[in-house]
Design a protein around this motif. Structure first.
Motif, PDB file in Angstrom:
ATOM      1  N   MET A   1      10.496  37.354   5.446  1.00 36.79           N
ATOM      2  CA  MET A   1      10.293  35.582   5.608  1.00 36.79           C
ATOM      3  C   MET A   1      11.744  34.968   5.754  1.00 36.79           C
ATOM      4  N   SER A   2      11.880  34.315   6.977  1.00 33.35           N
ATOM      5  CA  SER A   2      13.041  33.351   6.350  1.00 33.35           C
ATOM      6  C   SER A   2      12.507  31.806   5.778  1.00 33.35           C
ATOM      7  N   VAL A   3      13.316  31.634   5.183  1.00 27.95           N
ATOM      8  CA  VAL A   3      13.359  30.017   4.946  1.00 27.95           C
ATOM      9  C   VAL A   3      13.103  28.633   5.879  1.00 27.95           C
ATOM     10  N   LYS A   4      11.881  28.087   6.044  1.00 29.77           N
ATOM     11  CA  LYS A   4      11.906  26.954   6.642  1.00 29.77           C
ATOM     12  C   LYS A   4      12.621  25.682   6.239  1.00 29.77           C
ATOM     13  N   LYS A   5      13.918  25.193   7.603  1.00 30.10           N
ATOM     14  CA  LYS A   5      14.277  24.250   6.513  1.00 30.10           C
ATOM     15  C   LYS A   5      14.017  22.950   7.827  1.00 30.10           C
ATOM     16  N   TYR A  35       8.683  23.973   3.323  1.00 27.83           N
ATOM     17  CA  TYR A  35       9.999  23.347   4.066  1.00 27.83           C
ATOM     18  C   TYR A  35      11.173  23.225   2.811  1.00 27.83           C
ATOM     19  N   GLN A  36      12.635  23.758   3.481  1.00 25.88           N
ATOM     20  CA  GLN A  36      13.419  23.091   2.335  1.00 25.88           C
ATOM     21  C   GLN A  36      14.371  21.391   3.201  1.00 25.88           C
TER      22      GLN A  36
END
Length: 72
Positions: A1-5, A35-36
């Motif tokens: 899973m990718s990091v949400k930014k 989110y970051q």
């Protein structure tokens, strides 16, 4: 899973009046959704060979209108 930014282009954080600033509330909601959160002002946007880049600063957003942000 990718990091949400997510990055917010807005006034300097030290000038934000958290109790009434829409951007602060959007930043807080973004953090609560996982989110970051990043901050930049428009002077930190630049283009290189047709691509948009930005110098962003990581921000931790707090549900505290007295100390709403921790930078870094």
């Amino acid at each position: 899973m990718s990091v949400k930014k997510v990055a917010f282009i807005m006034d300097p954080l030290e000038k934000v009046k958290a109790q009434k600033d829409t951007s602060y509330h959007l930043m807080l909601a973004s953090r609560q959704l996982g989110y970051q959160v990043y901050h930049l002002d428009q002077g930190e946007l630049f283009a290189v060979e047709g691509r948009l880049w930005a110098d962003v600063t990581a921000v931790d957003v707090h549900a505290d209108v007295v100390k709403p942000f921790t930078v870094g």
